[in-house]
Write an enzyme that holds these catalytic residues in place. Structure first.
Site, short mmCIF file in Angstrom:
data_model
loop_
_atom_site.label_atom_id
_atom_site.label_comp_id
_atom_site.label_asym_id
_atom_site.label_seq_id
_atom_site.Cartn_x
_atom_site.Cartn_y
_atom_site.Cartn_z
N ARG A 1 6.92 -10.69 -4.13
CA ARG A 1 5.99 -11.07 -5.23
C ARG A 1 6.22 -10.02 -6.44
O ARG A 1 6.70 -9.20 -6.27
CB ARG A 1 4.53 -11.17 -4.88
CG ARG A 1 4.17 -9.87 -4.03
CD ARG A 1 2.67 -9.96 -3.23
NE ARG A 1 2.60 -8.59 -2.90
CZ ARG A 1 1.69 -7.69 -3.11
NH1 ARG A 1 0.60 -7.99 -4.06
NH2 ARG A 1 1.61 -6.57 -2.35
N TYR B 1 2.82 -7.22 16.38
CA TYR B 1 3.13 -6.23 15.57
C TYR B 1 3.86 -5.05 16.05
O TYR B 1 4.75 -4.62 15.98
CB TYR B 1 1.98 -5.75 14.70
CG TYR B 1 2.10 -4.54 13.75
CD1 TYR B 1 2.77 -4.56 12.30
CD2 TYR B 1 1.42 -3.48 14.03
CE1 TYR B 1 3.10 -3.69 11.46
CE2 TYR B 1 1.70 -2.30 12.98
CZ TYR B 1 2.57 -2.65 11.96
OH TYR B 1 2.43 -1.49 11.00
N GLN C 1 0.89 -1.33 -0.14
CA GLN C 1 0.07 0.01 0.06
C GLN C 1 0.75 1.48 -0.02
O GLN C 1 0.69 2.21 -0.80
CB GLN C 1 -0.86 0.07 1.39
CG GLN C 1 -2.12 0.89 1.10
CD GLN C 1 -2.41 1.47 2.76
OE1 GLN C 1 -2.31 0.76 3.58
NE2 GLN C 1 -3.56 2.15 2.69
P1 NAD Z 1 1.72 -4.04 3.03
O1 NAD Z 1 1.36 -5.18 3.54
O2 NAD Z 1 0.85 -3.31 2.05
O3 NAD Z 1 3.13 -4.00 2.06
C1 NAD Z 1 4.07 -5.03 2.24
C2 NAD Z 1 4.85 -5.46 1.04
O4 NAD Z 1 5.89 -6.10 1.64
C3 NAD Z 1 3.89 -6.11 0.39
O5 NAD Z 1 3.88 -5.88 -1.08
C4 NAD Z 1 4.71 -7.67 0.31
O6 NAD Z 1 4.59 -8.54 -0.72
C5 NAD Z 1 5.81 -7.39 0.77
N1 NAD Z 1 6.78 -8.42 1.52
C6 NAD Z 1 6.08 -9.36 2.41
N2 NAD Z 1 7.02 -10.31 2.87
C7 NAD Z 1 8.29 -9.79 2.12
C8 NAD Z 1 9.63 -10.12 2.10
N3 NAD Z 1 10.13 -11.26 3.02
N4 NAD Z 1 10.48 -9.61 1.40
C9 NAD Z 1 10.22 -8.54 0.50
N5 NAD Z 1 9.01 -8.16 0.34
C10 NAD Z 1 7.91 -8.67 1.31
O7 NAD Z 1 2.05 -2.93 3.93
P2 NAD Z 1 2.09 -1.34 3.76
O8 NAD Z 1 0.61 -0.68 4.23
O9 NAD Z 1 2.57 -0.82 2.60
O10 NAD Z 1 3.23 -0.93 4.85
C11 NAD Z 1 4.45 -0.60 4.57
C12 NAD Z 1 5.00 -0.37 6.05
O11 NAD Z 1 4.54 0.83 6.84
C13 NAD Z 1 5.04 -1.54 7.00
O12 NAD Z 1 6.39 -1.47 7.67
C14 NAD Z 1 4.08 -1.09 7.87
O13 NAD Z 1 4.26 -1.88 9.12
C15 NAD Z 1 4.00 0.36 8.26
N6 NAD Z 1 3.10 0.89 8.36
C16 NAD Z 1 1.65 0.92 7.47
C17 NAD Z 1 0.49 1.63 8.06
C18 NAD Z 1 -0.51 1.32 7.10
O14 NAD Z 1 -1.66 1.99 7.58
N7 NAD Z 1 -0.51 0.84 6.08
C19 NAD Z 1 0.57 2.25 9.25
C20 NAD Z 1 1.73 2.07 10.11
C21 NAD Z 1 3.02 1.59 9.47
#
Ligand code: NAD
Length: 313
Positions: free
Chosen positions: A36, A140, A12
């Site tokens: 992926r 988490y 995202q």
């Molecule tokens: P997401 O789940 O949408 O995306 C994570 C991506 O990481 C996915 O595309 C997945 O395929 C990839 N991934 C998973 N395992 C992997 C691996 N072993 N190697 C490489 N890639 C891998 O998450 P997001 O919402 O984009 O969040 C990104 C970061 O921001 C994260 O660290 C999350 O904790 C942090 N965050 C997000 C939010 C939110 O509201 N979206 C809020 C606070 C913090």
């Protein structure tokens, strides 16, 4: 200029951050990776598969692409993490340690996001301070709190220039959310425009800190652009923008989509949401490197509905 590596670019946040960084530095300068295959507009620049758990693969990419900065975004998020806590801990911790070790070896500048999930039920809920009681209740949140300490440790011991933000719930319309507790605030816009009743998994009055993706991307790049001496907090900065409940978001949407209906069916995510703050004090980020969000609830709602109408039509 050395190149930028994004890990988790298909997610995202990653899909929007990749486009913004390519716009700023040039498509060829930003290597987008994920476990992926990437697709769509992300293919307009270099991409490859990378498992963030594989330290050797990470190090070879850093060497072969002459990488100078890493945005490490791969993680298991709050709600998903509760169904496989051990896996969430392994991925969230070991991938961060791989990146921090690479930072030490190659002198990298690193971005790694934390979250409001580092806070727990005994944290002050209103205007949650930068430094306060934490005690997170999800795996988490525990992994983000430990990750913050690892970042501060690598900065203190090895002078790794690692920077971090505690994001609230991120809301964007360009990609689907990845299993967090605030995902409802993305899904609701799709249902509103598809003419369906939205089943909300949080109760109507659950207020949480939230942020429009445009602000999150801008804040992230601003933090990475800030002079090293301005970045005083090396655990992670509180970052605030707006706070609202599902009911308040529904009211903002229904003002523009009058026939839209919502029903409330709280599930296990309610307990996670109840343990998090209502609003965030981000005065340190404002003071140190000039953080200033641009979007409030009404401006965000208008912007998302305008753009999504085109996609849903
Ligand atoms: P997401 O789940 O949408 O995306 C994570 C991506 O990481 C996915 O595309 C997945 O395929 C990839 N991934 C998973 N395992 C992997 C691996 N072993 N190697 C490489 N890639 C891998 O998450 P997001 O919402 O984009 O969040 C990104 C970061 O921001 C994260 O660290 C999350 O904790 C942090 N965050 C997000 C939010 C939110 O509201 N979206 C809020 C606070 C913090």
């Amino acid at each position: 200029m050395k190149r930028i590596l994004i890990i988790g670019a298909g997610g995202q946040l990653g899909s929007e951050l990749t486009l913004a960084l390519r716009e700023k530095f040039g498509a060829d300068q930003v290597l987008a990776t994920d476990i992926r295959p990437l697709s769509g507009v992300l293919l307009a620049g270099p991409t490859t598969i990378l498992d963030a758990m594989d330290a050797n693969a990470l190090n070879s990419l850093i060497e072969s692409y002459d990488i100078g900065q890493v945005y490490h975004l791969a993680a298991v998020l709050s709600a998903k993490g509760e169904s496989s806590p051990k896996f969430a801990w392994d991925l969230n911790m070991n991938s961060l340690l791989n990146v921090l070790e690479a930072g030490k070896t190659y002198g990298l500048k690193i971005y790694w996001p934390s979250s409001i999930a580092v806070f727990g039920p005994d944290t002050p809920k209103e205007q949650t301070p930068q430094h306060t009681v934490m005690n997170p209740t999800t795996v988490y949140g525990i992994s983000k709190q430990a990750g913050e300490q690892w970042c501060a440790y690598y900065h203190e011991k090895y002078r790794v220039d690692v920077r971090s933000l505690r994001y609230p719930g991120l809301i964007g319309y360009k990609s689907k959310p990845g299993g967090g507790t605030t995902d409802y605030a993305v899904d609701i816009f799709w249902k509103a425009l598809q003419g369906e009743t939205f089943q909300c998994f949080l109760s109507s009055g659950t207020r949480l800190p939230m942020m429009y993706m445009n602000d999150a991307v801008k804040g992230t790049i601003d933090l990475m652009d800030a002079p090293e001496s301005d970045v005083k907090i090396r655990t992670s900065y509180n970052m605030g923008s707006m706070s609202f409940s599902p009911e308040e978001l529904y009211e903002a949407i229904v003002a523009q989509v009058p026939e839209f209906k919502i029903a409330y069916e709280p599930d296990f995510r309610q307990a996670i949401a109840d343990s998090w703050p209502d609003s965030i004090d981000d005065s340190e980020a404002r003071k140190d490197w000039g953080w200033a969000p641009q979007f409030d609830l009404s401006r965000m709602t208008q912007d998302i509905l305008e753009h999504l109408k085109v996609e849903v039509a």
